[in-house]
Design a protein around this motif. Structure first.
Motif, PDB file in Angstrom:
ATOM      1  N   TYR A  29       0.817  -1.206   0.000  1.00 46.39           N
ATOM      2  CA  TYR A  29       0.000   0.000   0.000  1.00 46.39           C
ATOM      3  C   TYR A  29       0.856   1.262   0.000  1.00 46.39           C
ATOM      4  N   ILE A  30       0.355   2.270  -0.701  1.00 50.22           N
ATOM      5  CA  ILE A  30       1.076   3.534  -0.857  1.00 50.22           C
ATOM      6  C   ILE A  30       0.741   4.467   0.300  1.00 50.22           C
ATOM      7  N   ASN A  31       1.795   4.910   0.995  1.00 52.19           N
ATOM      8  CA  ASN A  31       1.642   5.885   2.083  1.00 52.19           C
ATOM      9  C   ASN A  31       0.579   5.479   3.098  1.00 52.19           C
ATOM     10  N   LEU A  32       0.645   4.244   3.526  1.00 54.61           N
ATOM     11  CA  LEU A  32      -0.278   3.759   4.542  1.00 54.61           C
ATOM     12  C   LEU A  32       0.488   3.467   5.821  1.00 54.61           C
ATOM     13  N   ASP A  33       0.002   4.038   6.909  1.00 53.43           N
ATOM     14  CA  ASP A  33       0.622   3.863   8.215  1.00 53.43           C
ATOM     15  C   ASP A  33      -0.410   3.341   9.203  1.00 53.43           C
ATOM     16  N   PHE A  34       0.025   2.638  10.234  1.00 50.97           N
ATOM     17  CA  PHE A  34      -0.889   2.071  11.215  1.00 50.97           C
ATOM     18  C   PHE A  34      -1.737   3.151  11.888  1.00 50.97           C
ATOM     19  N   GLU A  35      -1.151   4.335  12.094  1.00 53.94           N
ATOM     20  CA  GLU A  35      -1.903   5.428  12.724  1.00 53.94           C
ATOM     21  C   GLU A  35      -3.103   5.845  11.876  1.00 53.94           C
ATOM     22  N   MET A  36      -2.993   5.701  10.573  1.00 52.30           N
ATOM     23  CA  MET A  36      -4.105   6.042   9.683  1.00 52.30           C
ATOM     24  C   MET A  36      -5.257   5.060   9.872  1.00 52.30           C
ATOM     25  N   LEU A  37      -4.946   3.785  10.018  1.00 55.92           N
ATOM     26  CA  LEU A  37      -5.979   2.787  10.254  1.00 55.92           C
ATOM     27  C   LEU A  37      -6.702   3.071  11.566  1.00 55.92           C
ATOM     28  N   LYS A  38      -5.940   3.417  12.596  1.00 53.94           N
ATOM     29  CA  LYS A  38      -6.548   3.754  13.882  1.00 53.94           C
ATOM     30  C   LYS A  38      -7.441   4.979  13.755  1.00 53.94           C
ATOM     31  N   ASP A  39      -6.982   5.967  13.038  1.00 52.04           N
ATOM     32  CA  ASP A  39      -7.741   7.207  12.867  1.00 52.04           C
ATOM     33  C   ASP A  39      -9.058   6.946  12.146  1.00 52.04           C
TER      34      ASP A  39
END
Length: 288
Positions: A29-39
């Motif tokens: 995935y492009i520019n995907l971080d765990f914090e984004m999933l949490k958000d």
């Protein structure tokens, strides 16, 4: 992960991100971080809770509206229910596929005979309901059937239109009530079987001010279509200023939460554009 969510649910939000197609990062995935999933999980949770309240408001005020239509007619409140039930019995008797709308209705109602909340109504009327009691014991799906029958019987075009709108609301109501994820895949395109209601499209274009291309692009996602439809129906049906103002505070707070970490998504035009779209719709229905 141990106390607040589970991996299966959290990872579903990855679907709103594109993947690399070539090179050593292909299929990641492009520019995907765990914090984004949490958000996104927090945003989705807040929207589910608020939109369930919106759906309950809509159900209540539509019942009030329907009962007003019945009371302003020459019907005594019992006759329309009896005709509806007779209609279901007739359909059941003639259905070659073995569908049982009347039996299903009785079973749904009787399921609550022991309920402390509506069992008393069921016992009191024992199958012979006036409309004002009938709507209190009907599950939402059966209430929609009764609404459609009444709309046709009274030839009330406004009720007919609202039946179709509430049929769309039902999907989101069930999703929220079962605590399912809603905005987990903003790339998902809607099944052509479910088209946006004409009144909703007109509202988005005329009242909110989006052009047809933007409107159709955003509303092609089933979750966004259902969310916007519910917001429109609430705006159209709920008449109480107190309820509207209270729910406006809730949904505006949820929209503000969408933008708390908007910098996370500076490389994701889909998420940014979707949040902006929802914000403008919410601003319109809340009078901001």
């Amino acid at each position: 992960m141990r106390e607040n969510n589970n991996y299966f649910k959290l990872r579903s939000y990855r679907k709103s991100f594109e993947k690399y197609t070539v090179g050593e990062k292909a299929d990641t995935y492009i520019n995907l971080d765990f914090e984004m999933l949490k958000d996104l999980a927090v945003i989705d949770m807040r929207l589910r809770y608020t939109l369930l309240l919106f759906a309950l408001d809509v159900e209540h005020f539509e019942k009030v509206k329907l009962l007003n239509v019945i009371s302003e007619s020459s019907d005594d409140g019992y006759n329309i229910v009896n005709m509806f039930i007779d209609n279901l019995k007739g359909k059941e008797a003639s259905d070659e596929k073995g569908r049982k709308p009347y039996t299903n209705l009785v079973n749904e109602i009787n399921r609550n005979k022991s309920s402390e909340y509506c069992g008393g109504i069921i016992d009191k009327y024992n199958g012979r309901y006036p409309a004002w009691a009938f709507v209190e014991v009907l599950p939402f799906g059966e209430f929609l059937s009764f609404l459609k029958f009444c709309a046709d019987y009274y030839n009330n075009n406004e009720l007919k239109d609202e039946f179709y709108l509430l049929s769309d609301v039902k999907r989101l109501r069930n999703v929220a009530a079962h605590n399912n994820c809603m905005i987990f895949d903003l790339n998902l395109k809607s099944n052509l079987r479910y088209k946006t209601n004409y009144a909703v499209n007109r509202f988005i274009s005329k009242d909110v001010g989006f052009n047809k291309d933007t409107r159709d692009r955003r509303m092609s996602n089933p979750a966004i279509r259902d969310i916007v439809t519910l917001l429109y129906v609430h705006w159209r049906i709920v008449k109480s200023d107190g309820v509207r103002q209270n729910q406006a505070k809730r949904i505006q707070s949820d929209i503000e939460r969408c933008f708390r970490h908007i910098d996370y998504y500076k490389e994701n035009e889909l998420i940014q554009a979707t949040f902006e779209f929802l914000k403008k719709v919410v601003d319109k229905v809340t009078g901001v």
